[in-house]
Design an enzyme around this catalytic site. Structure first.
Site, PDB file in Angstrom:
ATOM      1  CE  LYS A   1      46.124  37.654  30.284  1.00  0.00           C
ATOM      2  NZ  LYS A   1      44.848  36.928  30.288  1.00  0.00           N
TER       3      LYS A   1
ATOM      4  CB  SER B   1      41.698  30.227  27.512  1.00  0.00           C
ATOM      5  OG  SER B   1      40.494  30.708  27.011  1.00  0.00           O
TER       6      SER B   1
ATOM      7  CG  HIS C   1      35.390  32.201  26.784  1.00  0.00           C
ATOM      8  ND1 HIS C   1      36.543  31.644  26.282  1.00  0.00           N
ATOM      9  CD2 HIS C   1      35.733  32.796  27.955  1.00  0.00           C
ATOM     10  CE1 HIS C   1      37.543  31.902  27.110  1.00  0.00           C
ATOM     11  NE2 HIS C   1      37.085  32.586  28.139  1.00  0.00           N
TER      12      HIS C   1
ATOM     13  NE  ARG D   1      36.755  29.514  34.857  1.00  0.00           N
ATOM     14  CZ  ARG D   1      38.045  29.416  34.632  1.00  0.00           C
ATOM     15  NH1 ARG D   1      38.500  28.457  33.871  1.00  0.00           N
ATOM     16  NH2 ARG D   1      38.891  30.274  35.148  1.00  0.00           N
TER      17      ARG D   1
END
Length: 161
Positions: free
Chosen positions: A44, A131, A20, A93
């Site tokens: 979440k 993460s 990030h 990514r």
């Protein structure tokens, strides 16, 4: 007349990783202002509270004078407009990220035609970091110090102690 361009990079950042940070730091070289928009993420079950994620991001990016870290809820395009932004920055990514992010970019363009999305491929040295993996490694007692900044590593250690 010079125009100031504000970009917004959003995410849950639970936690903020070096991947990030790579995207933020590179965006900060491209745009006049970068707003790191930390999502409240009510849907979440986050490891860190919103306030903790904001604090970690601010500590990790303290050396970036044109970067602000702010909380947000709702549609990202609404937040971008509230901030006077013109650009949404997204990090990529992999091809999986690309498929998802192009869908989101198309929908955001539909909702806010004046806001563009810019994709930044993460640098090869941090491309493998997520993460989710950082949380898992940390929960299992692994060393994540090469995956996150020092303030985030300390917060993970304290949280999972």
């Amino acid at each position: 007349m010079a125009r100031s361009v504000t970009a917004v990079y959003s995410g849950t950042f639970d936690p903020l990783t070096l991947g990030h940070e790579d995207v933020v730091r590179r965006a900060a070289l491209m745009f006049d202002q970068v707003v790191v928009a930390v999502a409240a993420a009510h849907h979440k079950n986050t490891l860190f509270t919103l306030d903790q994620r904001l604090e970690q991001a601010r500590a990790a990016l303290v050396d970036c004078p044109n970067v602000r870290v702010l909380p947000f809820e709702g549609l990202i395009v609404d937040f971008v407009r509230e901030q006077g932004g013109q650009v949404i920055v997204r990090g990529l990514r992999s091809l999986t990220d690309y498929d998802y992010e192009t869908q989101m970019a198309g929908m955001n363009r539909h909702l806010a035609p004046q806001v563009d999305t810019v994709f930044l491929h993460t640098s090869a040295s941090v491309q493998h970091i997520s993460s989710t993996l950082v949380r898992e490694i940390s929960k299992l007692g692994g060393d994540v110090s090469a995956l996150v900044s020092a303030p985030v590593a300390q917060a993970l250690k304290a949280r999972l102690a």
